[in-house]
Design a protein around this motif. Structure first.
Motif, short mmCIF file in Angstrom:
data_model
loop_
_atom_site.label_atom_id
_atom_site.label_comp_id
_atom_site.label_asym_id
_atom_site.label_seq_id
_atom_site.Cartn_x
_atom_site.Cartn_y
_atom_site.Cartn_z
N ALA A 1 -4.38 2.77 1.19
CA ALA A 1 -3.95 3.53 0.02
C ALA A 1 -4.02 5.02 0.35
O ALA A 1 -5.10 5.57 0.50
CB ALA A 1 -4.84 3.21 -1.18
N ARG B 1 2.99 5.19 -6.21
CA ARG B 1 2.33 3.93 -5.87
C ARG B 1 3.18 2.76 -6.35
O ARG B 1 3.70 2.76 -7.45
CB ARG B 1 0.93 3.87 -6.49
N HIS C 1 0.85 -1.19 0.00
CA HIS C 1 0.00 0.00 0.00
C HIS C 1 0.89 1.25 0.00
O HIS C 1 2.10 1.15 -0.19
CB HIS C 1 -0.98 -0.01 1.18
N GLU D 1 -4.13 -1.19 -6.98
CA GLU D 1 -4.24 -1.04 -5.53
C GLU D 1 -5.71 -0.93 -5.17
O GLU D 1 -6.44 -0.14 -5.78
CB GLU D 1 -3.47 0.20 -5.05
#
Length: 536
Positions: free
Chosen positions: A138, A147, A122, A152
């Motif tokens: 997230a 990211r 995450h 995700e």
């Protein structure tokens, strides 16, 4: 970005004819984070996949300890008490063999390391202020380039129980989504609920709030989260939560624990009361067991977008207090009836915090400190024992030349002091809550501030300029250094003293160490190339 050239040259000389040198010597020195713990400064060295712990002792000496962490650091943060350091890593981006690293969370405490392996890292986490949990999620502020996973799931929350064995500490939950994306994650204190004392995980999305029972997060059958929908299904306009607060209510009752929610884009505040579940309650998923509590929601208009909210005690009972900068009011909301009482303010304050534990309150009611917002000048004391029906002298303003941006607490033995940083580049203030006075301290430019954990000093710095301010008499001592200063940390020494460590993150990182209790630059020690040491 620099490689460890000096370390590489030394390794080449020492190890000539002994094979290739380790790749770490060519690793770039970039994105080094410096964080302060109780008695150490931690340098997160992502290029070498390690944390360097700097431990001061007498004579301005620094011991160095090296602890390995995962590759590709996503985020690092300390607990509020400075006892733990958390480092979230993505691991090897492409795993070609079984020995390649998975994502992990490293926890460093008392010089010891624990690592929790994760299926995916995450991009953010929240730390439980009571020290039991870490919630991975997230992060909404993470850019697409930051990211670490191609896909995700923003509604997946990964909980790490720091009290459980490492091999069974990680639990994953995906929250039911109505299209919202989590923005913030909070942990409640222990609340007296119908089924007993519980702690909840509160997840704010961009349109609703979800409550997850932490004490039953591993229960079989599983218990669902409760979702508080803030937006009506008949409209596409989303009400966005902008922060939550908690209140356990009467300690002898189990049906009056409340969660307050302010809206970031509307003039309402939401009060959620947690009451006993219905006897015939069922879940949408028949494999799940219903919770033993449910949420009753009240929505109250406070006349403008609230800047901040807090539960308070007044002479008329508990209220949810909201400061509304656009109307220059503080609004007290009865959580049972939604009846409101306005308190007129002289300035458009946007922040509110309780200071009753320091200054007390009339008739057992709370006293709050008001500050913030570009239109205000100074701070104000709000006496809630006099606010309802007795507006006379319920608000006392301490005028300053400009608005207050941030308020830093001073730890015991001086909790009556607050450090006020303003939007002016040439001053900050030390506020005394007991005497209701604010002493200005002038600077030659914008200064960064650091308050010592022992509550005795604060440090101001900028470029190579450094000053210590004693909080007993506000006497400043100039201590200019030869090196640039990126961060300073006032930490405990193992011999009972305290050290000031000024970190220069340029190149391979250096530090200057002074005696924090009797600082003298002539007696300081400088360290260079800290990231060149301890390489293998």
């Amino acid at each position: 970005m620099r490689t460890r050239i000096l370390g590489g040259l030394l390794a080449a000389v020492v190890g000539f004819g002994c094979g290739d040198r380790p790749d770490v010597y060519d690793a770039p020195v970039s994105q080094v984070s410096a964080l302060g713990l109780e008695s150490q400064v931690a340098l997160v060295d992502d290029g070498a996949h390690r944390v360097v712990l700097l431990s001061p002792h007498d004579g301005q000496e620094l011991d160095r300890t090296y602890l390995g962490i995962g590759k590709n650091v996503v985020l690092s943060q300390t607990s509020d008490d400075g006892k733990r350091l958390f480092v979230l890593s993505a691991g090897d981006v492409i795993r070609r063999k079984s020995t390649d690293e998975r994502a992990s969370l490293a926890v460093i405490e008392n010089g010891a390391l624990r690592r929790y392996e994760l299926e995916s890292p995450h991009s953010g986490f929240a730390i439980d202020p009571q020290g039991r949990w870490v919630a991975l999620f997230a992060a909404p502020s993470a850019s697409s380039s930051a990211r670490t996973s191609f896909v995700e799931n923003p509604n997946e929350i990964v909980l790490v129980d720091l009290t459980a064995p490492v091999e069974s500490a990680v639990t994953s939950r995906t929250l039911r989504s109505f299209g919202g994306l989590p923005q913030r994650v909070s942990f409640t204190p222990s609340l007296q609920l119908p089924g007993g004392a519980r702690r909840l995980l509160v997840v704010e999305t961009n349109q609703d709030v979800a409550l997850l029972d932490l004490d039953n997060v591993r229960s079989k059958p599983q218990r669902p989260e409760l979702t508080i929908r803030l937006t009506e299904g008949s409209t596409a306009a989303a009400n966005q939560p902008g922060g939550v607060v908690f209140d356990d209510g009467d300690p002898t009752k189990n049906d009056d624990a409340r969660i307050g929610v302010r809206l970031a884009n509307g003039s309402n505040v939401v009060t959620v009361t947690l009451v006993p579940g219905l006897p015939d309650a069922k879940t949408e998923d028949p494999s799940m067991a219903p919770n033993d509590f449910r949420a009753v929601v009240n929505l109250t208009d406070v006349g403008g977008i609230p800047g901040e909210i807090v539960f308070v005690r007044t002479e008329a009972g508990r209220r949810l207090a909201a400061v509304v900068p656009s109307t220059r009011k503080a609004v007290l909301v009865d959580p049972d009836t939604s009846i409101t009482t306005d308190v007129d303010l002289q300035e458009s304050f946007s922040r509110i915090s309780l200071i009753t534990n320091v200054v007390g309150g009339a008739d057992g009611a709370d006293t709050a400190l008001l500050y913030g917002s570009g239109g205000s000048h100074g701070v104000a004391f709000l006496s809630l024992g006099k606010a309802e029906g007795k507006p006379y002298r319920s608000v006392e303003v301490v005028s300053l030349a400009t608005a207050v941006d941030t308020v830093a607490d001073v730890p015991p033995p001086r909790p009556e002091l607050k450090v006020l940083q303003t939007n002016a580049a040439s001053s900050f203030y030390v506020l005394n809550l007991a005497s209701r006075t604010a002493a200005p301290l002038l600077t030659q430019g914008l200064a960064s501030l650091h308050v010592a954990r022992d509550g005795q000093r604060l440090w101001a710095f900028s470029s190579s300029n450094l000053s210590r301010v004693s909080l007993d008499d506000l006497h400043p001592v100039p201590l200019p250094l030869e090196r640039n200063i990126d961060a300073v940390f006032d930490v405990a020494r193992r011999d009972g003293g305290r050290a000031l460590i000024a970190v220069d993150k340029r190149g391979t990182v250096g530090a200057t160490v002074l005696d924090a209790l009797a600082p003298d630059t002539a007696a300081s020690r400088s360290y260079y190339g800290l990231l060149l040491e301890g390489l293998e």
